[in-house]
Scaffold this active site. Structure first.
Site, PDB file in Angstrom:
ATOM      1  N   HIS A 188       5.561  -6.398  -1.890  1.00 19.90           N
ATOM      2  CA  HIS A 188       4.363  -7.229  -1.744  1.00 19.90           C
ATOM      3  C   HIS A 188       3.122  -6.371  -1.898  1.00 19.90           C
ATOM      4  CE1 HIS A 188       4.353  -5.354   2.237  1.00 19.90           C
ATOM      5  NE2 HIS A 188       3.134  -5.789   2.407  1.00 19.90           N
ATOM      6  N   GLN A 190      -1.482  -6.818  -1.492  1.00 21.34           N
ATOM      7  CA  GLN A 190      -2.476  -7.488  -0.673  1.00 21.34           C
ATOM      8  C   GLN A 190      -3.723  -7.774  -1.508  1.00 21.34           C
ATOM      9  OE1 GLN A 190      -2.627  -5.950   3.540  1.00 21.34           O
ATOM     10  NE2 GLN A 190      -1.475  -4.258   2.645  1.00 21.34           N
TER      11      GLN A 190
END
Lengths: 360, 360
Positions: A188, A190
């Site tokens: 992931h 951000q």
């Protein structure tokens, strides 16, 4: 691209981004979460003239969950995660433990006299972007099509968040690897929406303005032109993009990736540039996987600017680097770096570029 | 204080500092070292307008030697170390793997067109200061008398190095603990003589000048006065010094230690201030030992200014912090900090101060 927006049980926004229509995108979040209480503050340091975000609620954020409890995996009967659907391609949602949050005002109790300091609520957005539903994967293992979708997601978030006047900087980045401090192993990144222009970006703008005043030329263009002609720090290039280790690299294996025709931000890239970004970005990350025996930890951060005042002079680009300077040695920010802001690099940029070039 | 200067076999300077005359201070370095070839360069980054030191020769510097091979221990028959004497109190010598070196000019081969970049030899000094000959000790375990001697050594190096016009900043600091990247476990610090004013110090000077222009007052004095009156971030104080967690602390358990009467650098402290520094500094480091189950890693760096132009407005002070935010959690400089220079702190300064206060 198919975009489906839902609201999580505590009121946070979640958006599925799909190349082909996905399953149960409308499924509800069954967890019944209470709205989070966040206490982000911005405190102004008068000596450095910098804002520091104080986010005490983050101290107890999720820390290295097992795969069975991963909040970024799709929901299963045993793991009601942050993502209600049973699968996804790319998903973006607001962080439950954000550094900045538009609901942070309440934390500012009557603070009285602040002397030479300053105080403001920690307004802004912190979105999580999950690059794949595969927990044990990495961006470097994704398909070129998926990277192309991620580029569209970065573009979407840049375009949408830039319309919020309270947000002055949209920062898309990925921290990868426990050595960097990553607290969730699921692949992931951000997307931060800062309520001010961060010092690094402001510095770039100031430098470019000054350079234009004295030379009449654009500093970002000059850098790209110089590195294109130098060759000894080139890492890779394609029709639209060029990747190089800059002459003044401060981190080990620091690579800058620029579009050959300058653009201020993701929204201003051409479709051609977006298409060409996917293969070179993927290739670059694969090189970091091969630098050492294990895939190298890295920070990959996109510099861009969306506001009308300086978007025309800004040169959007990626800066990616690892903190590993050798197989078993990390580069630390110790006294000189952390206290004086003077970087000492043990890696000669031309040597770093040669090694990265040879990993093709 | 007794000061004995000798020359090591490769030409580097070593100075013994003793409270009482020591043994065999004139003993020669028997190692017959070849002069080191250092290649430090300064490269100028036009976007951040910062100098980056490239010191390729440091990549293979000594890395975590065993006690039997420690180069900072006194010389024994089996370990001809950097320190020829068989014991010492405090010793200072030039680093064999320096980031800056006055012999670095030779590394600048004809570099041709640099485009928007800049290049300069990595001139300067990098001294190592060994605080004790006891390998397994730490500064926090030393006597108050020894700390008082260390204060005199910092003062001596500041006074002497400031006379070299090529040096613009003298930075006394200690990196402690492997988590900070310390490559030599023997208790030691460093004294850097930079050939330019580092960004952090320049920023402080610029801020103080601007503050004086608009308010007529001194910014360092304002900060100390505000923190003295606030009490909730106070850590400790004595007649001459005050230690507090600043309102805008960006690191976990960040403490600033100021003399109550402003001084620009170590040379300008009064004898009284120097005497009073020893106990409060020792007490402060003991608190870091007790913060967690194991002594906390820390960076302790002295900000000072020696040049005539702004020495009268500068407020010398120590900034010390750990990178541990919890028993088993480190604070990393990830995307926001490393790429944007925006710090996100998980620790509320008032909470950090309370915890440090209670550790007395």
């Amino acid at each position: 691209m198919f975009k489906t927006e839902i609201t999580l049980s505590d009121g946070r926004r979640l958006i599925y981004f799909d190349q082909t229509p996905g399953d149960d995108r409308a499924r509800l979040d069954s967890r019944g979460l209470e709205p989070a209480t966040n206490s982000s503050q911005l405190r102004f340091d008068p000596l450095s003239r910098r804002w520091v975000a104080i986010a005490g609620h983050r101290q107890n954020r999720t820390h290295m969950p097992t795969q069975e409890q991963c909040p970024l995996c799709p929901t299963t009967p045993n793991n009601p995660s942050e993502v209600p659907a049973s699968n996804y391609e790319v998903v973006v949602f607001e962080n439950r433990f954000p550094s900045f949050d538009f609901n942070s005002q309440d934390s500012l109790v009557n603070s009285g006299d602040l002397g030479p300091y300053g105080l403001a609520p920690g307004l802004g957005t912190c979105e999580v972007i999950c690059f794949t539903s595969q927990h044990d994967s990495s961006v470097s293992q994704l398909s070129q099509d998926r990277i192309r979708l991620i580029v569209d997601v970065w573009t979407d978030r840049t375009t949408v968040l830039a319309q919020d006047r309270r947000i002055e900087q949209i920062f898309c980045f990925e921290n990868k690897g426990p050595e960097i401090g990553v607290t969730e192993p699921h692949p992931h990144g951000q997307i931060y929406g800062y309520p001010f222009v961060p010092p690094r970006v402001q510095q770039m703008i100031d430098s470019a303005l000054k350079f234009q005043d004295t030379s009449g030329r654009n500093l970002f263009d000059e850098i790209v032109e110089y590195e294109r002609s130098s060759l000894d720090r080139l890492v890779s290039e394609n029709e639209s993009w060029i990747a190089f280790v800059p002459f003044s690299a401060k981190w080990p294996y620091e690579v800058h990736l620029y579009p050959k025709v300058r653009a201020g931000n993701f929204s201003r890239l051409t479709d051609n540039q977006r298409d060409d970004l996917a293969p070179i970005y993927l290739d670059l990350l694969k090189r970091y996987d091969r630098l050492f025996a294990q895939p190298a930890p890295y920070i990959a951060g996109w510099y861009q600017y969306t506001q009308a005042d300086h978007v025309d002079i800004f040169g959007m680009h990626l800066e990616v680097f690892t903190i590993k300077r050798d197989e078993n040695k990390l580069k630390f920010q110790a006294g000189s770096e952390a206290s004086m802001d003077v970087f000492i690099s043990d890696i000669v940029p031309e040597d770093a570029a040669r090694k990265l070039r040879e990993l093709s």
